[in-house]
Design an enzyme around this catalytic site. Structure first.
Site, PDB file in Angstrom:
ATOM      1  N   ILE A 256      23.801  39.471  23.478  1.00 31.22           N
ATOM      2  CA  ILE A 256      24.219  40.853  23.742  1.00 31.22           C
ATOM      3  C   ILE A 256      23.913  41.107  25.214  1.00 31.22           C
ATOM      4  CG2 ILE A 256      22.011  41.761  22.888  1.00 31.22           C
ATOM      5  CD1 ILE A 256      23.628  44.246  21.917  1.00 31.22           C
ATOM      6  N   ALA A 257      24.900  41.538  25.955  1.00 29.34           N
ATOM      7  CA  ALA A 257      24.685  41.706  27.395  1.00 29.34           C
ATOM      8  C   ALA A 257      25.619  42.773  27.943  1.00 29.34           C
ATOM      9  CB  ALA A 257      24.944  40.382  28.116  1.00 29.34           C
TER      10      ALA A 257
ATOM     11  N   GLU B 155      16.490  36.251  18.127  1.00 24.79           N
ATOM     12  CA  GLU B 155      15.346  35.816  18.933  1.00 24.79           C
ATOM     13  C   GLU B 155      15.408  36.535  20.263  1.00 24.79           C
ATOM     14  OE1 GLU B 155      17.279  32.683  18.225  1.00 24.79           O
ATOM     15  OE2 GLU B 155      16.210  32.328  16.344  1.00 24.79           O
TER      16      GLU B 155
ATOM     17  N   ASN C  92      11.087  40.285  27.429  1.00 21.08           N
ATOM     18  CA  ASN C  92      12.326  41.051  27.620  1.00 21.08           C
ATOM     19  C   ASN C  92      12.179  42.486  27.070  1.00 21.08           C
ATOM     20  OD1 ASN C  92      14.928  41.996  27.892  1.00 21.08           O
ATOM     21  ND2 ASN C  92      15.897  40.110  27.159  1.00 21.08           N
TER      22      ASN C  92
ATOM     23  N   TYR D 208      16.208  46.724  20.308  1.00 18.85           N
ATOM     24  CA  TYR D 208      16.162  46.210  18.932  1.00 18.85           C
ATOM     25  C   TYR D 208      15.204  47.049  18.070  1.00 18.85           C
ATOM     26  CZ  TYR D 208      18.285  42.171  21.258  1.00 18.85           C
ATOM     27  OH  TYR D 208      19.092  41.350  22.005  1.00 18.85           O
TER      28      TYR D 208
HETATM   29  C1  LIG Z   1      19.304  44.405  26.791  1.00 17.54           C
HETATM   30  C2  LIG Z   1      20.564  45.040  27.386  1.00 17.54           C
HETATM   31  C3  LIG Z   1      21.779  44.516  26.625  1.00 17.54           C
HETATM   32  C4  LIG Z   1      20.472  46.573  27.227  1.00 17.54           C
HETATM   33  O1  LIG Z   1      21.681  47.099  27.692  1.00 17.54           O
HETATM   34  P1  LIG Z   1      21.868  48.607  28.246  1.00 17.54           P
HETATM   35  O2  LIG Z   1      23.331  48.820  28.337  1.00 17.54           O
HETATM   36  O3  LIG Z   1      21.071  48.839  29.466  1.00 17.54           O
HETATM   37  O4  LIG Z   1      21.193  49.397  27.045  1.00 17.54           O
HETATM   38  P2  LIG Z   1      21.373  50.936  26.644  1.00 17.54           P
HETATM   39  O5  LIG Z   1      21.577  51.792  27.833  1.00 17.54           O
HETATM   40  O6  LIG Z   1      22.352  51.006  25.558  1.00 17.54           O
HETATM   41  O7  LIG Z   1      19.923  51.232  26.052  1.00 17.54           O
HETATM   42  C5  LIG Z   1      19.711  51.309  24.647  1.00 17.54           C
HETATM   43  C6  LIG Z   1      18.228  51.289  24.365  1.00 17.54           C
HETATM   44  O8  LIG Z   1      17.661  50.068  24.840  1.00 17.54           O
HETATM   45  C7  LIG Z   1      16.358  50.325  25.374  1.00 17.54           C
HETATM   46  N1  LIG Z   1      16.376  49.995  26.803  1.00 17.54           N
HETATM   47  C8  LIG Z   1      17.448  49.562  27.519  1.00 17.54           C
HETATM   48  N2  LIG Z   1      17.065  49.291  28.779  1.00 17.54           N
HETATM   49  C9  LIG Z   1      15.742  49.553  28.852  1.00 17.54           C
HETATM   50  C10 LIG Z   1      14.791  49.436  29.892  1.00 17.54           C
HETATM   51  N3  LIG Z   1      15.126  49.013  31.128  1.00 17.54           N
HETATM   52  N4  LIG Z   1      13.499  49.760  29.629  1.00 17.54           N
HETATM   53  C11 LIG Z   1      13.136  50.190  28.406  1.00 17.54           C
HETATM   54  N5  LIG Z   1      14.012  50.329  27.371  1.00 17.54           N
HETATM   55  C12 LIG Z   1      15.301  49.995  27.595  1.00 17.54           C
HETATM   56  C13 LIG Z   1      16.073  51.779  25.128  1.00 17.54           C
HETATM   57  O9  LIG Z   1      15.450  51.868  23.862  1.00 17.54           O
HETATM   58  C14 LIG Z   1      17.459  52.378  25.081  1.00 17.54           C
HETATM   59  O10 LIG Z   1      17.523  53.543  24.286  1.00 17.54           O
HETATM   60  P3  LIG Z   1      17.424  54.991  25.020  1.00 17.54           P
HETATM   61  O11 LIG Z   1      18.665  55.104  25.848  1.00 17.54           O
HETATM   62  O12 LIG Z   1      17.381  55.923  23.866  1.00 17.54           O
HETATM   63  O13 LIG Z   1      16.170  54.941  25.862  1.00 17.54           O
HETATM   64  C15 LIG Z   1      20.695  44.727  28.906  1.00 17.54           C
HETATM   65  O14 LIG Z   1      19.476  45.055  29.540  1.00 17.54           O
HETATM   66  C16 LIG Z   1      21.070  43.306  29.237  1.00 17.54           C
HETATM   67  O15 LIG Z   1      22.251  42.941  29.254  1.00 17.54           O
HETATM   68  N6  LIG Z   1      20.072  42.449  29.548  1.00 17.54           N
HETATM   69  C17 LIG Z   1      20.342  41.068  29.944  1.00 17.54           C
HETATM   70  C18 LIG Z   1      20.748  40.225  28.767  1.00 17.54           C
HETATM   71  C19 LIG Z   1      19.683  40.207  27.698  1.00 17.54           C
HETATM   72  O16 LIG Z   1      18.499  40.055  27.970  1.00 17.54           O
HETATM   73  N7  LIG Z   1      20.124  40.353  26.435  1.00 17.54           N
HETATM   74  C20 LIG Z   1      19.260  40.336  25.294  1.00 17.54           C
HETATM   75  C21 LIG Z   1      19.062  38.926  24.858  1.00 17.54           C
HETATM   76  S1  LIG Z   1      17.981  38.829  23.450  1.00 17.54           S
END
Ligand SMILES: CC(C)(COP(=O)(O)OP(=O)(O)OC[C@H]1O[C@@H](n2cnc3c(N)ncnc32)[C@H](O)[C@@H]1OP(=O)(O)O)[C@@H](O)C(=O)NCCC(=O)NCCS
Length: 215
Positions: A111-112, A145, A150, A157
């Protein structure tokens, strides 16, 4: 709504590879792995999230691409053209995700979101879409996983009821980092359905408001 979820197609792969490099700088899946997933894995489900505002803006700049598609010369003229996406179709993809169904367990494989659109609810939208797919295909649990370090992913999650159940030592070969294995409770229980519905409603409200502001 400004953002739409679509099934990933082969034509999307150049953009998936681009985002993959940014999202997983030290451990990407090669494009061939995604190609195999889409072509050969009947149990896999991959989706993308598209920003329709970006799509419309770029489409307007590109004009009607169907007019400019080059024709193949003989002897290849009879072949179907390869699936190709316009620049607008590619650049408007801002995230992606996938899962495999194993019996009644949905394993989230990736998921990214693109770094430029983080913290706008799109990672959450992708996870919600995966859980909805889980319901459609008969999953009873969701699992994945995640690197122990992270924090953004773990928080996402956790919000959707994933709990750390065990640790897989040195799971990631790039830096020998441990993985947490996370599981939801049974997603078909009334308690999970209610939690999911509440978060989903709040998310859609948030995204609708952002769409209104963005015009
Ligand atoms: C993990 C990832 C997909 C989150 O994407 P995102 O578009 O920023 O997420 P969202 O804006 O939808 O955030 C949803 C929730 O995630 C959590 N979250 C996202 N970014 C966060 C951060 N930097 N710090 C803390 N919580 C965070 C929060 O709970 C947030 O809910 P909220 O908006 O009510 O606070 C993104 O950081 C990513 O692509 N990371 C790199 C790839 C990766 O590590 N994937 C997971 C592999 S297991």
């Amino acid at each position: 709504m400004r953002y739409v979820i679509e099934r990933m197609t082969m034509a999307d792969l150049p953009r998936i590879t681009e985002i993959e490099k940014l999202a997983y700088p030290t451990s990407q899946w090669p494009t061939s792995a995604y190609r195999r997933e889409l072509q050969d894995n009947n149990w896999a489900h991959y989706i993308v999230v598209r920003d329709t505002v970006i799509a419309q803006r770029l489409q307007a700049q590109e004009g009607d691409l169907t007019q400019t598609a080059p024709r193949r010369a003989f002897p290849f003229a009879f072949l179907q053209p390869r699936p190709q996406a316009s620049e607008a179709q590619l650049q408007s993809i801002v995230g992606y995700a996938g899962l495999w169904l194993m019996v009644d367990e949905a394993h989230v494989t990736t998921i990214a979101t693109h770094p430029s659109v983080r913290r706008r609810g799109l990672g959450e939208l992708l996870l919600v879409a995966l859980i909805d797919i889980g319901y459609e295909i008969g999953a009873r649990w969701m699992t994945l996983e995640v690197r122990v370090s992270n924090e953004p992913a773990k928080a996402l999650y956790h919000k959707y009821g994933f709990k750390i159940v065990s640790t897989r030592p040195r799971y990631y070969s790039d830096n020998n980092e441990d993985a947490y294995i996370m599981w939801t409770d049974e997603i078909t229980t009334p308690a999970y359905r209610q939690m999911f519905a509440e978060h989903k409603t709040a998310l859609f409200e948030r995204l609708k408001q952002e769409s209104t502001v963005a015009g």
